[in-house]
Design an enzyme around this catalytic site. Structure first.
Site, mmCIF file in Angstrom:
data_model
loop_
_atom_site.group_PDB
_atom_site.id
_atom_site.type_symbol
_atom_site.label_atom_id
_atom_site.label_comp_id
_atom_site.label_asym_id
_atom_site.label_seq_id
_atom_site.Cartn_x
_atom_site.Cartn_y
_atom_site.Cartn_z
ATOM 1 N N TYR A 110 -9.284 0.748 -5.014
ATOM 2 C CA TYR A 110 -8.873 -0.633 -4.775
ATOM 3 C C TYR A 110 -8.887 -1.466 -6.068
ATOM 4 O O TYR A 110 -8.208 -2.485 -6.150
ATOM 5 C CB TYR A 110 -9.788 -1.281 -3.724
ATOM 6 N N CYS A 120 0.867 -1.188 0.000
ATOM 7 C CA CYS A 120 0.000 0.000 0.000
ATOM 8 C C CYS A 120 0.896 1.228 0.000
ATOM 9 O O CYS A 120 1.704 1.406 0.899
ATOM 10 C CB CYS A 120 -0.903 -0.025 1.228
ATOM 11 N N GLU A 173 -6.782 -5.502 4.499
ATOM 12 C CA GLU A 173 -7.244 -4.207 4.012
ATOM 13 C C GLU A 173 -8.253 -4.383 2.878
ATOM 14 O O GLU A 173 -9.147 -3.553 2.701
ATOM 15 C CB GLU A 173 -6.068 -3.351 3.558
ATOM 16 N N THR A 230 -4.034 5.147 7.257
ATOM 17 C CA THR A 230 -3.015 4.774 6.276
ATOM 18 C C THR A 230 -2.096 5.954 5.998
ATOM 19 O O THR A 230 -2.550 7.027 5.619
ATOM 20 C CB THR A 230 -3.718 4.334 4.975
ATOM 21 N N HIS A 262 -12.557 5.781 -2.890
ATOM 22 C CA HIS A 262 -11.566 4.838 -2.363
ATOM 23 C C HIS A 262 -11.910 3.395 -2.750
ATOM 24 O O HIS A 262 -11.024 2.555 -2.883
ATOM 25 C CB HIS A 262 -11.395 4.998 -0.851
ATOM 26 N N CYS A 278 -5.007 -0.415 -6.989
ATOM 27 C CA CYS A 278 -3.851 -0.771 -6.143
ATOM 28 C C CYS A 278 -3.781 -2.267 -5.855
ATOM 29 O O CYS A 278 -2.721 -2.874 -5.962
ATOM 30 C CB CYS A 278 -3.870 0.039 -4.856
ATOM 31 N N GLU A 282 -0.092 1.999 9.103
ATOM 32 C CA GLU A 282 -1.331 2.479 9.706
ATOM 33 C C GLU A 282 -1.043 2.933 11.129
ATOM 34 O O GLU A 282 -0.160 2.379 11.780
ATOM 35 C CB GLU A 282 -2.414 1.380 9.728
ATOM 36 N N CYS A 311 -3.143 7.625 -1.789
ATOM 37 C CA CYS A 311 -4.461 7.749 -2.418
ATOM 38 C C CYS A 311 -5.527 8.309 -1.482
ATOM 39 O O CYS A 311 -6.494 8.914 -1.945
ATOM 40 C CB CYS A 311 -4.947 6.398 -2.913
HETATM 41 FE FE1 SF4 Z 1 -3.316 1.969 0.044
HETATM 42 FE FE2 SF4 Z 1 -4.754 1.079 -2.009
HETATM 43 FE FE3 SF4 Z 1 -5.828 2.767 -0.237
HETATM 44 FE FE4 SF4 Z 1 -3.944 3.558 -1.988
HETATM 45 S S1 SF4 Z 1 -6.012 2.821 -2.483
HETATM 46 S S2 SF4 Z 1 -4.055 4.062 0.172
HETATM 47 S S3 SF4 Z 1 -2.648 1.776 -2.074
HETATM 48 S S4 SF4 Z 1 -5.135 0.666 0.127
HETATM 49 FE FE FE Z 2 -6.623 1.452 2.118
#
Ligand code: SF4
Ligand code: FE
Length: 490
Positions: free
Chosen positions: A296, A99, A455, A190, A292, A299, A257, A103
């Site tokens: 995902y 991660c 996560e 995060t 968000h 990422c 985190e 983001c």
């Molecule tokens: Fe982390 Fe994915 Fe959230 Fe970006 S979108 S902060 S990489 S979990």
């Molecule tokens: Fe996350």
């Protein structure tokens, strides 16, 4: 001005961020072996923006200043931008297998930009202007911002104002002429320590009695009264061992985190984006979570690419790559991973402009995206572990492979014994085999599993949160009408 990765790391050293870990204050947290991989991970978002191969994807033209900025601080101006966001996240996931944290800020920017516009329209407040000024600074200085949403929440059966301990939700403790004083905490944040600033948002829809809890603002990460307690990860103390980089699986990168505490933090008026207009709390949450959940689909897919590659390598190193069941498992992993990507791209393609002008993703499809994310990475992990074999969790330490201690009948060392018994296909050394198995362990069970597995379940909202949105957006009445029309029901 875009910062280089090195400049980013140096910029963190200038902050007075208060960090605690294992019951103690961490003075030099930038170089702490447990924290540093997560900083390296954010650094990748700067390094890739400087790389001619990736800079088109990693940068964008600011809608506020017209300057070239890092895409992580961009307000999406089109469905093309929304798709590029997902592609950028897949790329960063591929490069870090972790991660990369930046983001949450990007998703907060886009949610706050459109929401503050609509709050001002109703109340004549100045939040949108406040927010635009703040974002201009972030874009110009190329800063990392943590988007902080999740409150500790205490007794889930009670609204914020009914909690015995009001601090379980961030709230306005005092209103002053020049600003507000806030108190409370945000959980599992995060990248909070690695961020220059925080944007704090409400955690859920609020009612009138909860209006002191309907608060959004920006504050520097080292603001007075603010501190963080680091969240530990599986196998984290391996990072403290000397000569154990193979055992880490991913020695360079990791997520982060923390519990972020606001112990009476003063927020000047210019950094306030919501202060009591409770009916907009739900809008901010819904938009942030939507973005968000789209994220995902990028990422986690990038990390999935690394895991599939690692599983294929493990099979090759075992000499099993030609077995038809191995090929089929790799196909299945790819199918699942690309399905997630389809969801990320689909909710972007179906995006639409908000009243403020930036683009919002399709909420239903973004929630479907994240709902699949709560399942498919688990199946991908299961297949990776199946292919890897039990050795990924039973093999000796790097220190054993490196050991010169003679233990055998003919004076063989521990290292020689390990290398003899863990040798496999001639195409690899035992060290290569160890490395790839440890990488799989790292993603499936170790430090990176925080970011890839758990996560996937709880980040951007636990599965039930998406099901509520799917129910709301799913238009069952419309579907009933379709069925009636076909069946001839008047
Ligand atoms: Fe982390 Fe994915 Fe959230 Fe970006 S979108 S902060 S990489 S979990
Ligand atoms: Fe996350």
């Amino acid at each position: 001005m875009l910062m280089t990765g090195e400049q980013y790391i140096e910029s963190l050293r200038k902050l007075n961020t208060r960090v605690y870990m294992f019951g103690e204050k961490v003075e030099n947290w930038v170089d702490h072996p447990i924290i540093r991989p997560s900083i390296n991970c954010v650094k990748v978002t700067y390094d890739l923006a400087q790389d001619p191969e990736y800079k088109d994807l990693m940068t964008a033209k600011s809608s506020l200043t017209g300057e070239t900025i890092n895409r992580f601080s961009h307000l999406h101006q089109s469905t093309e931008d929304l798709k590029n966001k997902v592609k950028m996240q897949r790329l960063c996931g591929q490069k870090t297998a972790s991660c990369f944290q930046r983001c949450v800020g990007m998703d907060a920017f886009n949610s706050m930009f459109s929401s503050t516009y609509e709050i001002d329209k109703k109340y004549g407040t100045n939040y949108h202007e406040n927010f635009k000024n703040f974002l201009k600074m972030v874009q110009t200085e190329d800063l990392v911002v943590d988007g902080a949403m999740t409150d500790p929440k205490g007794d889930r059966g009670l609204a914020p104002h009914m909690q015995k301990d009001k601090d379980l939700f961030v709230h306005i403790k005092e209103r002053r002429e020049d600003g507000i004083v806030v108190r409370g905490a945000k959980c599992h944040q995060t990248g909070s320590i690695n961020s220059h600033w925080h944007i704090v948002m409400p955690t859920q829809a609020m009612r009138e009695e909860d209006k002191d809890f309907a608060v959004a603002f920006a504050c520097p990460t080292d603001a007075e009264g603010m501190y963080m307690i680091y969240g530990r990860q599986s196998c984290d103390t391996r990072k403290l061992e000397p000569n154990a980089d193979i055992d880490l699986g991913n020695a360079q990168y990791g997520g982060q985190e923390a519990l972020v505490v606001f112990d009476d933090v003063f927020i000047p008026n210019e950094y306030i984006f919501l202060a009591g207009e409770y009916e907009f709390a739900g809008m901010i949450v819904e938009r942030f979570a939507g973005y968000h959940r789209q994220s995902y689909g990028g990422c986690k897919v990038g990390v999935g690419d690394v895991l599939i590659g690692a599983a294929a390598l493990a099979a090759e190193y075992n000499g099993a790559q030609k077995a038809s069941h191995i090929k089929d498992k790799l196909i299945e992993m790819t199918h699942l991973n690309e399905t997630l990507y389809c969801c990320g791209i689909a909710c972007s393609t179906e995006g639409y402009p908000t009243e403020a002008g930036n683009y919002q993703i399709d909420l239903l499809l973004a929630n479907v995206c994240k709902q699949n994310i709560t399942r498919f990475p688990y199946e991908i992990v299961r297949l990776a572990e199946d292919i890897a074999g039990g050795l990924m969790v039973t093999m000796p330490a790097q220190a054993d492979f490196d050991s010169d201690l003679a233990v055998g009948r003919n004076g063989e060392t521990i290292g020689e014994v390990c290398n003899k018994f863990f040798a496999a296909a001639p195409s690899c050394t035992t060290e290569q085999r160890m490395r790839v198995l440890r990488l799989i362990e790292n993603i499936c069970l170790g430090a990176a599993a925080v970011g890839y597995r758990t996560e996937s379940m709880h980040g951007a909202g636990s599965p039930q949160a998406q099901r509520i949105m799917i129910q709301r957006q799913g238009n069952i009445e419309g579907k009933k009408a379709l069925a009636k029309a076909i069946a001839g029901i008047k």
